[in-house]
Design a protein around this motif. Structure first.
Motif, PDB file in Angstrom:
ATOM      1  N   ASP A   2       0.810  -1.214   0.000  1.00  0.00           N
ATOM      2  CA  ASP A   2       0.000   0.000   0.000  1.00  0.00           C
ATOM      3  C   ASP A   2       0.849   1.271   0.000  1.00  0.00           C
ATOM      4  OD1 ASP A   2      -2.534  -1.451   0.315  1.00  0.00           O
ATOM      5  OD2 ASP A   2      -1.760  -1.909   2.320  1.00  0.00           O
ATOM      6  N   TYR A   3       2.052   1.160   0.511  1.00  0.00           N
ATOM      7  CA  TYR A   3       2.930   2.334   0.585  1.00  0.00           C
ATOM      8  C   TYR A   3       4.383   1.884   0.589  1.00  0.00           C
ATOM      9  CZ  TYR A   3       4.082   1.337   5.480  1.00  0.00           C
ATOM     10  OH  TYR A   3       4.556   0.744   6.630  1.00  0.00           O
ATOM     11  N   VAL A   4       5.264   2.830   0.291  1.00  0.00           N
ATOM     12  CA  VAL A   4       6.697   2.573   0.375  1.00  0.00           C
ATOM     13  C   VAL A   4       7.399   3.864   0.785  1.00  0.00           C
ATOM     14  CG1 VAL A   4       7.109   3.107  -2.069  1.00  0.00           C
ATOM     15  CG2 VAL A   4       8.744   1.688  -0.821  1.00  0.00           C
ATOM     16  N   PHE A   5       8.402   3.735   1.635  1.00  0.00           N
ATOM     17  CA  PHE A   5       9.234   4.885   1.986  1.00  0.00           C
ATOM     18  C   PHE A   5      10.591   4.688   1.331  1.00  0.00           C
ATOM     19  CE2 PHE A   5      12.074   7.100   5.179  1.00  0.00           C
ATOM     20  CZ  PHE A   5      11.827   8.363   4.662  1.00  0.00           C
ATOM     21  N   LEU A   6      10.873   5.525   0.344  1.00  0.00           N
ATOM     22  CA  LEU A   6      12.117   5.393  -0.407  1.00  0.00           C
ATOM     23  C   LEU A   6      13.321   5.899   0.372  1.00  0.00           C
ATOM     24  CD1 LEU A   6      10.831   6.620  -3.904  1.00  0.00           C
ATOM     25  CD2 LEU A   6      11.094   4.258  -3.095  1.00  0.00           C
ATOM     26  N   GLY A   7      13.059   6.785   1.347  1.00  0.00           N
ATOM     27  CA  GLY A   7      14.156   7.328   2.140  1.00  0.00           C
ATOM     28  C   GLY A   7      14.792   8.525   1.465  1.00  0.00           C
ATOM     29  N   TRP A   8      16.123   8.654   1.617  1.00  0.00           N
ATOM     30  CA  TRP A   8      16.875   9.794   1.080  1.00  0.00           C
ATOM     31  C   TRP A   8      17.964   9.302   0.150  1.00  0.00           C
ATOM     32  CZ3 TRP A   8      22.154  10.781   1.826  1.00  0.00           C
ATOM     33  CH2 TRP A   8      22.613  12.031   1.382  1.00  0.00           C
ATOM     34  N   SER A   9      18.231  10.096  -0.880  1.00  0.00           N
ATOM     35  CA  SER A   9      19.317   9.785  -1.802  1.00  0.00           C
ATOM     36  C   SER A   9      20.130  11.059  -2.013  1.00  0.00           C
ATOM     37  CB  SER A   9      18.763   9.285  -3.137  1.00  0.00           C
ATOM     38  OG  SER A   9      19.810   8.936  -4.021  1.00  0.00           O
ATOM     39  N   PRO A  10      21.449  10.988  -2.027  1.00  0.00           N
ATOM     40  CA  PRO A  10      22.268  12.198  -2.191  1.00  0.00           C
ATOM     41  C   PRO A  10      22.078  12.847  -3.552  1.00  0.00           C
ATOM     42  CG  PRO A  10      23.629  10.225  -2.347  1.00  0.00           C
ATOM     43  CD  PRO A  10      22.281   9.771  -1.909  1.00  0.00           C
ATOM     44  N   GLY A  11      22.206  14.171  -3.559  1.00  0.00           N
ATOM     45  CA  GLY A  11      22.094  14.887  -4.832  1.00  0.00           C
ATOM     46  C   GLY A  11      21.166  16.072  -4.797  1.00  0.00           C
ATOM     47  N   GLY A  12      20.342  16.194  -3.761  1.00  0.00           N
ATOM     48  CA  GLY A  12      19.417  17.324  -3.679  1.00  0.00           C
ATOM     49  C   GLY A  12      18.440  17.335  -4.841  1.00  0.00           C
ATOM     50  N   SER A  13      18.366  18.473  -5.529  1.00  0.00           N
ATOM     51  CA  SER A  13      17.422  18.615  -6.642  1.00  0.00           C
ATOM     52  C   SER A  13      17.713  17.662  -7.786  1.00  0.00           C
ATOM     53  CB  SER A  13      17.453  20.061  -7.154  1.00  0.00           C
ATOM     54  OG  SER A  13      17.100  20.967  -6.125  1.00  0.00           O
TER      55      SER A  13
END
Length: 281
Positions: free
Chosen positions: A120-131
């Motif tokens: 039903d949902y997923v949390f991808l988290g954070w990835s470096p690179g900003g915009s």
């Protein structure tokens, strides 16, 4: 000593206590004062409300704990709405300092709604690179996030079925406390990959985003604690934002009353002094 003199010399700690009680009591026992719904908040609500079941909803939680008082209630209210509408929620953050908080918000709301991670949902988290992460997602979501926050491969997750990049997102909302945030999602996301975009932000940032709203570059804007309270009212689940607005209203009322009373006693004392000076002469 007259009553006016005694009141003007009142211990300031009593005033601090009054203000403290006016702030604390509404937080503990919310009154639920009437809240007028603005068109900008309704723009986000109406779009989510009209999405078909199973639509892909991207929520970017672009803030950290410093902005939690205003943006946490916004995130909770939007996720409750999305889960109630049975949307496929894809959550992420562009702020590494907000990763843990974003995960907590999503897990808490999903558990409350009885939703299953990966389905039903997923949390991808954070990835470096900003915009640049937004541009990468626009080309290939699985290249930008090969695994979710829990380390499970994103390719093959039921919640991402049929999703290859940002062109497959039905609606996206960025809750931003700065840069990167709403503006970055418009410039690098919506403008290039043509999905609809809404925004949420802290109260101090909201005026700078109104040009995007007025031009139609974003279809709605939830501003500060007031905006969160409006959204809670719209979904019929009043929470911390409504309680916070009650506390704010009570505190403002107490300050106005105290200022009025002090002025009343001040002018009363001046009249007494003039009368005394007139009798003395």
């Amino acid at each position: 000593m007259s009553l006016a003199e005694r009141m003007l010399r009142i211990d300031r700690r009593i005033i601090f206590l009054v203000i403290g009680l006016c702030t604390l009591l509404p937080l503990l026992f919310p009154v639920g004062l009437p809240i007028k719904i603005s068109s900008e908040v309704r723009g986000v609500y109406d779009y989510i409300e009209n999405l078909p079941e199973g639509s892909v909803f991207l929520l970017s939680l672009d803030f950290d704990p410093a902005s939690k008082p205003e943006l946490y209630p916004q995130a909770i209210a939007i996720l409750r709405h999305a889960f109630k509408k049975n949307l496929r929620v894809v959550a992420m953050t562009l702020w590494v300092s907000g990763t843990g908080l974003a995960d907590q918000i999503l897990s808490q709301t999903a558990k409350e709604a009885g939703k299953e991670n990966g389905k039903d949902y997923v949390f991808l988290g954070w990835s470096p690179g900003g915009s640049a992460v937004i541009l990468n997602m626009g080309q290939d979501l699985y290249n930008a996030f090969p695994a979710d926050y829990g380390g499970k491969a994103t390719k093959g997750l039921p919640v991402l079925a049929g999703v290859q990049n940002l062109r497959d997102v039905t609606y996206a909302v960025s809750l931003g406390a700065g840069n990167p945030g709403v503006e970055a999602w418009y410039v690098f996301g919506k403008d290039k990959y043509k999905f609809e975009l809404g925004g949420g932000c802290t109260g101090v940032i909201a005026p700078g985003l109104y040009p995007l709203l007025r031009s139609g570059q974003i279809n709605g804007l939830i501003g500060g604690l007031r905006g969160a309270a409006e959204y809670e009212t719209l979904i019929g689940q009043k929470g911390k934002a409504v309680a916070g607005m009650d506390a704010q209203s009570a505190t403002h009322l107490a300050i106005i009353v105290l200022v009025a009373i002090c002025n009343l006693f001040y002018f009363s004392l001046r009249r007494q002094q003039r009368r005394h000076d007139g009798l003395g002469s």
